[in-house]
Design a protein around this motif. Structure first.
Motif, PDB file in Angstrom:
ATOM      1  N   ASP A  12       0.810  -1.216   0.000  1.00 15.54           N
ATOM      2  CA  ASP A  12       0.000   0.000   0.000  1.00 15.54           C
ATOM      3  C   ASP A  12       0.841   1.263   0.000  1.00 15.54           C
ATOM      4  O   ASP A  12       0.402   2.317  -0.478  1.00 15.54           O
ATOM      5  CB  ASP A  12      -0.930   0.008   1.213  1.00 15.54           C
TER       6      ASP A  12
ATOM      7  N   GLU B 237      -4.569   3.771  -4.247  1.00 16.75           N
ATOM      8  CA  GLU B 237      -5.740   2.935  -4.434  1.00 16.75           C
ATOM      9  C   GLU B 237      -6.724   3.629  -5.364  1.00 16.75           C
ATOM     10  O   GLU B 237      -6.922   4.844  -5.305  1.00 16.75           O
ATOM     11  CB  GLU B 237      -6.410   2.652  -3.091  1.00 16.75           C
TER      12      GLU B 237
ATOM     13  N   LYS C 278      -3.436   0.456  -7.091  1.00 10.30           N
ATOM     14  CA  LYS C 278      -4.048  -0.786  -6.600  1.00 10.30           C
ATOM     15  C   LYS C 278      -5.547  -0.684  -6.814  1.00 10.30           C
ATOM     16  O   LYS C 278      -6.161   0.339  -6.494  1.00 10.30           O
ATOM     17  CB  LYS C 278      -3.756  -0.999  -5.117  1.00 10.30           C
TER      18      LYS C 278
ATOM     19  N   VAL D 100      -9.170  -2.832  -6.219  1.00 15.28           N
ATOM     20  CA  VAL D 100      -9.872  -3.965  -5.613  1.00 15.28           C
ATOM     21  C   VAL D 100     -11.166  -4.174  -6.384  1.00 15.28           C
ATOM     22  O   VAL D 100     -12.061  -3.310  -6.365  1.00 15.28           O
ATOM     23  CB  VAL D 100     -10.166  -3.714  -4.118  1.00 15.28           C
ATOM     24  N   ALA D 101     -11.236  -5.295  -7.066  1.00 16.14           N
ATOM     25  CA  ALA D 101     -12.398  -5.579  -7.893  1.00 16.14           C
ATOM     26  C   ALA D 101     -13.583  -5.959  -7.022  1.00 16.14           C
ATOM     27  O   ALA D 101     -13.434  -6.309  -5.841  1.00 16.14           O
ATOM     28  CB  ALA D 101     -12.084  -6.704  -8.877  1.00 16.14           C
ATOM     29  N   THR D 102     -14.786  -5.905  -7.595  1.00 21.19           N
ATOM     30  CA  THR D 102     -15.994  -6.232  -6.827  1.00 21.19           C
ATOM     31  C   THR D 102     -15.978  -7.676  -6.357  1.00 21.19           C
ATOM     32  O   THR D 102     -16.600  -8.022  -5.358  1.00 21.19           O
ATOM     33  CB  THR D 102     -17.236  -5.986  -7.699  1.00 21.19           C
TER      34      THR D 102
ATOM     35  N   GLY E 298     -13.538  -9.034  -5.161  1.00 16.50           N
ATOM     36  CA  GLY E 298     -12.595  -9.139  -4.054  1.00 16.50           C
ATOM     37  C   GLY E 298     -11.160  -9.309  -4.487  1.00 16.50           C
ATOM     38  O   GLY E 298     -10.242  -9.274  -3.644  1.00 16.50           O
ATOM     39  N   ASP E 299     -10.932  -9.489  -5.794  1.00 17.52           N
ATOM     40  CA  ASP E 299      -9.558  -9.634  -6.269  1.00 17.52           C
ATOM     41  C   ASP E 299      -8.840  -8.285  -6.208  1.00 17.52           C
ATOM     42  O   ASP E 299      -9.423  -7.235  -6.477  1.00 17.52           O
ATOM     43  CB  ASP E 299      -9.542 -10.154  -7.701  1.00 17.52           C
ATOM     44  N   THR E 300      -7.566  -8.336  -5.839  1.00 17.83           N
ATOM     45  CA  THR E 300      -6.736  -7.134  -5.825  1.00 17.83           C
ATOM     46  C   THR E 300      -5.803  -7.164  -7.032  1.00 17.83           C
ATOM     47  O   THR E 300      -5.057  -8.132  -7.228  1.00 17.83           O
ATOM     48  CB  THR E 300      -5.912  -7.044  -4.536  1.00 17.83           C
TER      49      THR E 300
ATOM     50  N   TYR F 125      -2.915  -4.952  -9.385  1.00 19.70           N
ATOM     51  CA  TYR F 125      -1.942  -3.861  -9.353  1.00 19.70           C
ATOM     52  C   TYR F 125      -1.586  -3.452 -10.790  1.00 19.70           C
ATOM     53  O   TYR F 125      -1.435  -4.302 -11.670  1.00 19.70           O
ATOM     54  CB  TYR F 125      -0.672  -4.296  -8.613  1.00 19.70           C
TER      55      TYR F 125
END
Length: 660
Positions: free
Chosen positions: A272, A277, A299, A301-303, A305-307, A309
């Motif tokens: 982070d 973000e 960064k 964060v997809a809906t 839940g995947d992160t 970069y």
């Protein structure tokens, strides 16, 4: 529209020499027509215009200076205007001189050049930009413009270039060669110099369309090595029209975009603290304007839940570069790496290139036809398919009469309107009537430092003019004799332009010019070093060796240096013949030069000059009674005798040429 006198006067500094000058030339703030608010200005050709350029400290010295300035003008005929301009130096070899040409682009916006003011001046095509020629090496500061006016007389009895090209819609003001008038330029109110306000080499003046691949205008250096024998040196020719052409040169285009980081090692380093973000996906990140200083990492964060970069990456895209006339290069064609057949600019450029390459191959085509045994009629037909014979014949005889030595390799313009037949027109005539572009001396009528031959055979034998000289020689002879007999080529007719230009400029301006530009060679005498004398008879110039510092010269020894012959009057070593070049020119020198030159050309062409024409100011009542009509040199009937040459035709068939 009559402007308010007070409004005009408030824009002028009445303490400046510029203001004092225009007042002396008739400027009256109460009656002057102020055209400053007009976006279309139509005026007669000024006898002499007076220009003041302000809001800059010095005149431009480079072609791309793009100076923002104000341009105010009084035309001497009661009209005044003040406009924004973009200002640049103009020219090629002339840029070495301290007094430079400059180009003016008129603006109606804040010096962006998108909105322009149009000018219709006299018989010129409407333009929004003009050239102002300094003619630093010319005593008269306008000998080239005099040449254009004489050339205008030469071609006056033909259909125009555009008519001969078969164009249906013609702007009859399109001359295809320049014209100009004198103007006195001031900088911030102070005298700056004599200039010729001239038409540019613009497509409006050649009647061409900027997107028509058959409307081609090429400029530059044309000889066997650069063009005529089948190999085009693209760096030595400039394609002035059509516009929006594409170069064969590859151009790298930097491109930035955010890409997903997928490398496991690189992903392990993400945290982070190094990322910003974001709540938008990659496609939205890439819509912002990106540079190498933009945020490096994101960064997301997809809906689900995947992160994910992302990093800012720099790529290099490649394409064909745009063609630039100031830096000429080969044109793109279908063989080029990034040629795009769906791009109309690429397609048009490839068509233009094919036409130019074909023109370069005309020499080989005609040579092959000649070797095949083609007779004169077949050769003439083949030459006429490729070149405008009428124009080239005129160009040749004009160049011989004026000694246009600098117009057969450079400074000639080539135009085509169908991609097949090419037309020739003149440009940059500052080397006529004995002038030399360096401004260091003048040549006698019977000699040229280019080829030691007043007939200029080595020059005229360059490219298309070789074929015309070879197979249309009698046409050239006949044309010279016709123009000579009509008085177009006569001492008095040519001198009327020289004298008219000088009188329009005025002695006051010439005196100020000699003070302002005192280092001009043409305003200074030649200064010889001891034991040297210049040789005015330059016969056998090339049989003498160049001057060398290490040699001892004794009385009578002759050498050449800087296109002059020099003879030693005593023993000397290591001292060159002169310490300063220079000459003092005037109208009498030009008049003698023209007299001598016409005598040479008369002999060359076998023309028997009639007895001296009669000079009259009016016709007697007895002679008027027998007159059928009075005509000018173009064969147009006029009501009264006018200044210059007049052709008087009598009812009994007699013809008399008279000058006023």
């Amino acid at each position: 529209m009559f402007g308010e006198g007070v409004a005009v006067s408030q824009t002028l500094d009445i303490t400046t020499p510029f203001y004092q000058k225009i007042v002396s030339e008739g400027f009256d703030s109460l009656t002057v027509i102020d055209l400053s608010s007009e976006s279309m200005i139509a005026i007669d050709e000024p006898r002499c215009a007076y220009v003041n350029i302000t809001e800059i400290e010095a005149m431009p010295i480079e072609k791309n200076d793009d100076m923002h300035a104000w341009f105010e003008c009084y035309d001497g005929n009661g009209n005044y205007f003040k406009k924004k301009i973009i200002l640049n130096a103009q020219g090629n070899s002339s840029l070495v001189f301290v007094k430079k040409n400059f180009a003016v682009d008129f603006c109606e916006d804040d010096w962006e050049g998108d909105e322009t003011a149009d000018f219709s001046i006299g018989k010129w095509v409407t333009q929004d930009a003009f050239h102002f020629k300094a003619y630093y090496t010319d005593y008269f500061r306008g000998i080239a413009t005099i040449g254009y006016k004489l050339f205008d007389d030469v071609v006056a009895d033909h259909d125009s270039y555009l008519e001969r090209a078969g164009l249906e819609k013609i702007d009859r003001k399109a001359r295809c060669y320049p014209d100009g008038f004198p103007c006195i330029v001031y900088l911030n109110g102070e005298y700056y110099g004599i200039f010729a306000w001239q038409l540019k080499k613009h497509r409006k003046n050649t009647g061409q369309k900027k997107d028509n691949p058959n409307h081609i205008h090429i400029d530059g250096t044309f000889d066997g090595a650069t063009f005529w024998i089948g190999t085009v040196d693209w760096t030595n020719i400039e394609v002035r029209n059509p516009k929006n052409l594409i170069s064969a040169t590859i151009k790298a285009i930097p491109r930035y975009e955010y890409v997903e980081i997928t490398d496991s090692t690189e992903l392990s380093q993400m945290n982070d603290s190094c990322c910003v973000e974001t709540f938008v996906p990659l496609k939205d990140l890439n819509t912002e304007e990106l540079t190498d200083t933009s945020q490096q990492y994101y960064k997301f964060v997809a809906t689900e839940g995947d992160t994910l970069y992302y990093k800012l990456a720099k790529f290099a895209e490649y394409k064909q570069a745009e063609y630039k006339g100031d830096e000429p290069s080969e044109l793109v064609d279908e063989k080029s790496e990034y040629y795009d057949a769906s791009d109309p600019d690429h397609v048009r450029t490839a068509a233009v290139k094919r036409t130019i390459l074909r023109a370069s191959g005309y020499w080989d085509e005609l040579s092959a036809l000649e070797r095949s045994g083609a007779d004169s009629l077949a050769m003439r037909s083949a030459i006429a398919e490729r070149y405008d014979i009428v124009g080239i014949v005129d160009y040749v005889v004009f160049s011989l009469v004026t000694s246009n030595y600098d117009g057969f390799r450079k400074n000639w313009q080539w135009l085509t309107y169908d991609g097949v037949k090419w037309f020739l027109t003149p440009y940059d005539l500052d080397g006529i009537f004995g002038n030399v572009w360096t401004g260091t001396f003048v040549m006698p009528a019977d000699w040229s430092w280019i080829n030691d031959d007043y007939r200029m055979s080595g020059l005229i034998g360059n490219g298309p003019t070789y074929w015309v000289m070879t197979y249309y020689w009698q046409d050239i002879v006949d044309r010279y004799c016709e123009l000579r007999s009509r008085g177009v080529f006569s001492v008095e007719h040519i001198m009327q332009y020289v004298n008219d230009w000088s009188s329009r400029v005025g002695e006051e301006a010439y005196d100020m010019e000699k003070q302002k530009w005192a280092d001009s060679y043409c305003y200074n005498e030649l200064v010889l070093n001891p034991n040297w004398q210049s040789v005015e008879d330059w016969t056998d110039y090339y049989s003498f060796a160049d001057y060398e510092d290490s040699l001892t010269y004794n009385a009578g020894d002759t050498c050449r240096s800087d296109y002059r012959l020099w003879v030693a009057t005593g023993t000397t070593t290591g001292v060159k013949p002169y310490s300063r070049f220079g000459y003092i020119d005037d109208a009498s020198r030009v008049e003698k030069w023209i007299t001598d030159r016409l005598a040479l050309e008369d002999s060359y062409f076998g023309y028997d000059a009639p007895e001296q024409e009669t000079r009259v100011s009016t016709l007697s009542s007895e002679s008027v009674a027998g007159i059928e009509g009075i005509y000018n040199t173009s064969g147009v009937r006029v009501r009264n005798i006018s200044r210059g040459l007049n052709i008087i035709r009598y009812k009994n068939g007699d013809i008399k040429k008279v000058f006023r």
